[in-house]
Design a protein around this motif. Structure first.
Motif, PDB file in Angstrom:
ATOM      1  N   THR A  53       0.813  -1.211   0.000  1.00  0.00           N
ATOM      2  CA  THR A  53       0.000   0.000   0.000  1.00  0.00           C
ATOM      3  C   THR A  53       0.847   1.262   0.000  1.00  0.00           C
ATOM      4  N   PRO A  54       0.505   2.231  -0.860  1.00  0.00           N
ATOM      5  CA  PRO A  54       1.182   3.532  -0.766  1.00  0.00           C
ATOM      6  C   PRO A  54       0.732   4.249   0.507  1.00  0.00           C
ATOM      7  N   VAL A  55       1.688   4.797   1.232  1.00  0.00           N
ATOM      8  CA  VAL A  55       1.402   5.560   2.440  1.00  0.00           C
ATOM      9  C   VAL A  55       2.009   6.947   2.293  1.00  0.00           C
ATOM     10  N   LEU A  56       1.523   7.876   3.105  1.00  0.00           N
ATOM     11  CA  LEU A  56       2.053   9.234   3.104  1.00  0.00           C
ATOM     12  C   LEU A  56       3.182   9.315   4.118  1.00  0.00           C
ATOM     13  N   VAL A  57       4.336   9.801   3.672  1.00  0.00           N
ATOM     14  CA  VAL A  57       5.509   9.950   4.530  1.00  0.00           C
ATOM     15  C   VAL A  57       5.799  11.451   4.635  1.00  0.00           C
ATOM     16  N   PRO A  58       5.512  12.052   5.800  1.00  0.00           N
ATOM     17  CA  PRO A  58       5.771  13.487   5.935  1.00  0.00           C
ATOM     18  C   PRO A  58       7.275  13.763   5.900  1.00  0.00           C
TER      19      PRO A  58
ATOM     20  N   ASP B 139      13.631  17.955   3.642  1.00  0.00           N
ATOM     21  CA  ASP B 139      12.969  17.036   2.712  1.00  0.00           C
ATOM     22  C   ASP B 139      13.338  15.572   2.953  1.00  0.00           C
ATOM     23  N   ALA B 140      13.725  15.242   4.171  1.00  0.00           N
ATOM     24  CA  ALA B 140      13.964  13.849   4.568  1.00  0.00           C
ATOM     25  C   ALA B 140      12.709  13.340   5.274  1.00  0.00           C
ATOM     26  N   PRO B 141      12.481  12.044   5.261  1.00  0.00           N
ATOM     27  CA  PRO B 141      11.312  11.513   5.979  1.00  0.00           C
ATOM     28  C   PRO B 141      11.356  11.904   7.457  1.00  0.00           C
TER      29      PRO B 141
END
Length: 138
Positions: free
Chosen positions: A29-34, A39-41
């Motif tokens: 599943t694609p998930v959102l990574v803030p 601009d690193a997770p």
């Protein structure tokens, strides 16, 4: 006559099977990574483990932002497959690392700790542990 302890064994096996299904679904599943300011997770360290934050949808990310008292700012994110987090990002961290999914959602959240069967064996914190005893296998 059933063996004593068999219902507990069956229940444990059922929970392992359910978790394996959840893990498989997360991996696909694609998930959102803030992302942080570089601009690193976005990660947090807790209990000697670094945790990547991941969210199943924008609403879950918004609940997280509100829980942090940061609901008024923009939250940049990228979409990653769960497998990419577990198989690439976790080993690249260089420290024991797992994934916290929907962590602002209480009991509906899920953690994927850095153990064998979830992350690559070479970065699993239990990699040196003996395999689980499956009984007398000869």
């Amino acid at each position: 006559m059933p063996e004593r302890g068999a219902p507990q064994t069956d229940a444990a096996e059922h929970r392992r099977h359910e978790f394996a299904n959840l893990l498989g679904e997360f991996r696909r599943t694609p998930v959102l990574v803030p992302l942080d300011q570089d601009d690193a997770p976005l990660t947090a360290d807790f209990g000697g483990v670094r945790w990547f934050y991941a969210f199943s949808n924008e609403e879950a990310l918004a609940r997280f932002a509100l829980a942090r008292g940061e609901g008024d700012r923009e939250w940049p994110y990228q979409r990653w497959l769960g497998a990419r987090l577990l198989d690439a990002a976790v080993p690249a961290a260089g420290v024991p690392c797992g994934v916290a999914l929907d962590c602002a959602d209480g009991e509906d959240g899920m953690v994927f700790p850095p153990v064998r069967g979830i992350v690559p064996d070479e970065v699993a914190v239990d990699a040196g542990a003996a395999p689980e005893d499956k009984g007398d296998e000869r």
